[in-house]
Design a protein around this motif. Structure first.
Motif, PDB file in Angstrom:
ATOM      1  N   TYR A 169       0.967  -9.962  26.224  1.00  0.00           N
ATOM      2  CA  TYR A 169       2.162  -9.956  25.380  1.00  0.00           C
ATOM      3  C   TYR A 169       2.687 -11.382  25.166  1.00  0.00           C
ATOM      4  O   TYR A 169       3.086 -11.749  24.051  1.00  0.00           O
ATOM      5  CB  TYR A 169       3.232  -9.085  26.049  1.00  0.00           C
ATOM      6  CG  TYR A 169       4.541  -8.994  25.311  1.00  0.00           C
ATOM      7  CD1 TYR A 169       4.663  -8.247  24.144  1.00  0.00           C
ATOM      8  CD2 TYR A 169       5.668  -9.660  25.793  1.00  0.00           C
ATOM      9  CE1 TYR A 169       5.891  -8.151  23.473  1.00  0.00           C
ATOM     10  CE2 TYR A 169       6.886  -9.568  25.139  1.00  0.00           C
ATOM     11  CZ  TYR A 169       6.989  -8.817  23.978  1.00  0.00           C
ATOM     12  OH  TYR A 169       8.194  -8.733  23.319  1.00  0.00           O
ATOM     13  N   ASP A 220       1.663  -6.091  17.399  1.00  0.00           N
ATOM     14  CA  ASP A 220       0.639  -6.208  18.439  1.00  0.00           C
ATOM     15  C   ASP A 220      -0.233  -4.957  18.386  1.00  0.00           C
ATOM     16  O   ASP A 220       0.216  -3.858  18.731  1.00  0.00           O
ATOM     17  CB  ASP A 220       1.307  -6.351  19.808  1.00  0.00           C
ATOM     18  CG  ASP A 220       0.318  -6.427  20.958  1.00  0.00           C
ATOM     19  OD1 ASP A 220      -0.893  -6.567  20.699  1.00  0.00           O
ATOM     20  OD2 ASP A 220       0.744  -6.335  22.116  1.00  0.00           O
ATOM     21  N   PHE A 239       5.011  -3.721  26.571  1.00  0.00           N
ATOM     22  CA  PHE A 239       3.724  -4.379  26.862  1.00  0.00           C
ATOM     23  C   PHE A 239       3.034  -3.665  28.018  1.00  0.00           C
ATOM     24  O   PHE A 239       2.816  -4.234  29.093  1.00  0.00           O
ATOM     25  CB  PHE A 239       3.901  -5.873  27.140  1.00  0.00           C
ATOM     26  CG  PHE A 239       5.079  -6.234  28.015  1.00  0.00           C
ATOM     27  CD1 PHE A 239       4.945  -6.389  29.389  1.00  0.00           C
ATOM     28  CD2 PHE A 239       6.327  -6.442  27.454  1.00  0.00           C
ATOM     29  CE1 PHE A 239       6.024  -6.732  30.193  1.00  0.00           C
ATOM     30  CE2 PHE A 239       7.413  -6.794  28.246  1.00  0.00           C
ATOM     31  CZ  PHE A 239       7.259  -6.934  29.623  1.00  0.00           C
TER      32      PHE A 239
END
Length: 826
Positions: A420, A572, A413
């Motif tokens: 995150y 992500d 992250f």
């Protein structure tokens, strides 16, 4: 004069008696005048402060004969070498001045030298011969200035001057002896002059070299007043040792205190201290009450005082230096340890508990307060930059001036922990940070940024990572005010009870979950609450290279055999990483329907909560089935779970009594914030707290409205209540305080010990325990002790020997001590 020289060296020719008589009279008068002139002019002024000179050079220090004057020794030509060296010191680059001759006492004021330091006068590491030659040259120059070329004069003057100097030296010796008992610094110097001035054979003071080294070290930046005080303490120490011959220190118990001021204070508390006590001890004695009460105090505390008198604290001489964790930095074990399965990173405590003190980093400062500490800490408190060099691009940590700054990133992250954290909840809404999920375990936590930012979601993370090549990662987390310990997934169970974590997280934690039949992943299964989540954010989840693909294949088969449900896999987009979300089952149905019993179920007699030095086992424990058993229901949402007794509490040993004790524990600590404020605790400076003997977590619960976190320690020989603490949404660990704790030095602001020491006394020595407390507590931090009065007296004596400030004691058995910056000099 030429004729006189010639006549002395050859047979004298005949001449008239009148001529001879006149010449002899003139020579005699000249010699007398010249001798008197030499005695009054040849003086050397020596500095008041001593400099380090090679062992082979005799060293003398001028002693004050009046308050503002210093006696100087007279150096002349033709004095026997051994005697001259004993009374003469010629310092490099030092001005000389003459003085009026006073019978048997010569007084000259010491000159202040502008823009000069002790180091300028230090000959350093010059060869012995070089220093001796310089001394001889200067002595020769002085002699030549005072004498002519006439050898007859030299011979006559030599005899007279030698006699005069002997008288002067003897008078100086007597003056020095007369002051030896009243001035500690003068006593040590005069001792050297007496031994050397007697022509040898006397025992030299071997401690002088150490004192000189210490002097030079202190002069590098410390205040003059502090240096002089330490000099005085060292001299007092040597004087006591020479007289009493009794300070041998502790060996196996060991340990340690080198605190002359505190020795004087403690001895002064006993009536009738030895007549050999110094003036400070006498002053302390005079402050005490009547003699009868003092006799009682001496009788009750003699054992404590004797222990303190025998202590001699010293700094730890270990490879880890200022970062020493005794059970993780056991040099003796590490030399022969096995590297397989990270066994060398696990706890391996020394055979004898350490009693040495860990040094402070140079330039150490009071830690920055929370919440600012989450983003930056003082570089000098943890002067390590390796992670800034190798992980700075991932926003772990950066060096910024005098600070180490933490942008909040991590390997997975880089763009910050908060993004995150939100990504994880969006990927699996069932996580419900701060409501459903309150207590998590962060495996391989790095510098603890995930845990640091989870506080904003009302989540507390029990973070851990090994003490390995990722330099000081856990130490960074604790300095930032984030819960963490040094631990590794190796061959033993982690020191937590079973089924207590709502979620377990691993982001590139470098743990080989798929190896050894899933041994390490099965340990997570033991710790994870039924229905809890395992979040795995690692390259095998989202990359397809051959190695990652093979790991993913093995993990898929392993988690299926463990009956873990793969809830979802999400990516992500910002950080370009993916995470897999697994969920542990809530019943045994899946276990019973497996085609193969692999991994196998654990034996029925295997206690899943046993975790103190218990080897890992590749098996799974059956899940609870009785509705009143722990684990059949999810805890109450936070913060209700903090106050409400667990539904399964009556099933603990003790039955209904446990529920009553839970309520009593909560009530007992209700007013603890005000209570500790009244005894010297400044809550604005407190962030990291440890309850060294927690029961149900009532002490920690009472602090819920303060910006602090509490690490609850349940002792291994106490009733197992740690699961209750986790059920309340708090964190803790099992530990035995006869051993060192797995944390870095200087990591806690406050330690709370409720009737801990009186219990420990039955199993181990208190000196190593107090030593460990001194290691853990930050300078300026506090220790709160509640115990029997006799035990508190012993702990108080030990703390005072460590130069802790005792801010409060009372008859109800409460002690508050505050750690200072003191460290022994060696």
């Amino acid at each position: 004069m030429a004729q006189a020289t010639k006549s002395r060296n050859s047979r004298r020719p005949s001449s008239s008696s009148s001529y001879t008589s006149t010449l002899t009279t003139l020579i005699f008068i000249a010699l007398c005048v010249l001798g008197l002139w030499m005695l009054t002019s040849n003086t050397v002024v020596t500095p008041k402060t001593r400099t380090a000179i090679d062992d082979n050079i005799s060293e003398t220090t001028n002693t004050d004969l009046t308050q503002d004057t210093t006696a100087t020794t007279t150096t002349t030509n033709n004095i026997p070498d051994d005697f001259a060296e004993s009374i003469t010191t010629i310092s490099q680059d030092l001005p000389r001045e003459t003085a009026t001759n006073i019978p048997h006492e010569i007084h000259t004021k010491i000159q202040d030298q502008k823009d000069a330091t002790v180091f300028g006068d230090n000959p350093g590491n010059l060869p012995d011969d070089a220093i001796k030659n310089d001394l001889k040259k200067e002595t020769s120059i002085i002699a030549n200035e005072a004498t002519g070329s006439d050898s007859d004069q030299k011979a006559n003057e030599s005899e007279k001057e030698s006699q005069n100097n002997i008288i002067i030296a003897q008078d100086e010796k007597e003056n020095l002896n007369s002051k030896q008992n009243t001035e500690p610094e003068i006593a040590n110097v005069s001792e050297n002059i007496q031994e050397e001035g007697t022509g040898g054979g006397g025992k030299s003071n071997n401690n002088d070299d150490d004192a000189n080294v210490q002097q030079l070290r202190e002069d590098k930046g410390e205040a003059v007043a502090e240096r002089e005080q330490k000099e005085k303490e060292e001299n007092e120490k040597r004087k006591k040792n020479n007289r009493k011959k009794s300070n041998k220190g502790l060996k196996k118990e060991g340990s340690s205190t080198e605190s002359n001021d505190d020795e004087s204070t403690q001895r002064g508390e006993k009536k009738g201290s030895s007549t050999e006590s110094n003036d400070d001890e006498s002053t302390q004695q005079g402050e005490k009450k009547g003699s009868s009460s003092q006799n009682d105090e001496e009788s009750s505390s003699s054992e404590v005082m004797q222990l303190q008198d025998n202590l001699k604290w010293s700094l730890c001489n270990v490879t880890a230096g200022m970062d020493y964790i005794p059970c993780l930095d056991n040099d003796k074990y590490l030399k022969t340890s096995r590297r397989k399965h990270y066994e060398h990173r696990e706890r391996h405590c020394p055979e004898d508990a350490p009693t040495c003190l860990v040094p402070l980093p140079k330039g150490y400062k009071t830690p920055i307060q929370w919440p600012s500490s989450r983003d930056k800490i003082w570089y000098h408190n943890i002067p390590h930059t390796l992670l800034a060099d190798v992980k700075g691009h991932q926003n772990w940590v950066k060096l910024t001036g005098e600070f180490l700054t933490f942008p909040g990133g991590g390997t997975q992250f880089i763009h910050g922990a908060l993004h995150y954290i939100d990504f994880l909840q969006q990927a699996e809404p069932g996580i419900a940070w701060g409501k459903h999920t309150r207590v998590i375990l962060d495996v391989g936590c790095g510098v603890g940024s995930l845990g640091g930012y989870l506080f904003e979601r009302d989540v507390i993370a029990m973070s851990f990572a090994p003490k390995d090549e990722h330099e000081a990662q856990v130490q960074f987390a604790l300095e930032r005010g984030i819960p963490a310990i040094s631990a590794v997934m190796g061959t033993q169970r982690l020191q937590f009870p079973s089924e207590v974590f709502d979620l377990i997280h691993c982001a590139r934690c470098r743990v080989p979950w798929h190896e050894d039949g899933g041994l390490l992943l099965l340990e997570l299964n033991r710790l994870l609450r039924p229905g809890g989540y395992f979040v795995w954010c690692a390259t095998p989840v989202y990359q397809t290279i051959e190695e990652d693909a093979e790991i993913w294949k093995q993990m898929k088969a392993l988690t299926k055999s463990m009956c873990w449900e793969l809830v979802t896999i999400k990516k992500d987009a910002l950080n370009q990483v993916g995470a897999a979300f697994y969920r542990k089952p809530t019943s045994n149905e899946c276990y019973e329907q497996r085609e193969q019993n692999q991994p196998p179920m654990c034996k029925t007699d295997d206690d899943p909560n046993a975790a103190w030095y218990v080897p890992l086992q590749a098996c799974m424990h059956k899940l609870p089935t009785d509705k009143d058993e722990r684990g059949t229901r999810w805890p109450e949402p936070w913060p209700r779970r903090l106050e409400k007794a667990p539904y399964w509490l009556n099933n603990l040993q003790g039955g209904k009594q446990a529920s009553h004790d839970f309520a009593t524990d909560n009530e007992r600590w209700k007013n603890v914030v005000d209570e500790l404020s009244n005894v010297g605790v400044s809550w604005s400076n407190v962030r990291n707290i440890m309850d060294m003997r927690a029961t149900y977590g009532g002490f920690a619960a009472a602090l819920k409205d303060l910006p602090v976190w509490v690490f609850n320690v349940v002792n291994t020989d106490a009733p197992d209540t740690l699961a209750v603490i986790y059920e309340r949404g708090l964190i803790g660990i099992y530990h035995d305080w006869c051993e060192s704790f797995s944390t870095y030095p200087r990591t806690y602001d406050l330690l709370h010990a409720d009737h801990l020491f009186s219990i420990l006394k039955n199993r181990c020595n208190l000196v190593p325990v107090v030593t460990e407390i001194d290691r853990i507590v930050r300078p300026g931090g506090n220790l709160i002790v509640r115990d029997e009065s006799s035990v508190i007296g012993e702990v108080e004596a030990l703390l005072k020997s460590l130069h802790w400030e005792i801010t409060s004691t009372n008859l109800e058995g409460l002690l508050c001590g505050k750690k200072g910056m003191w460290r022994p000099s060696s």
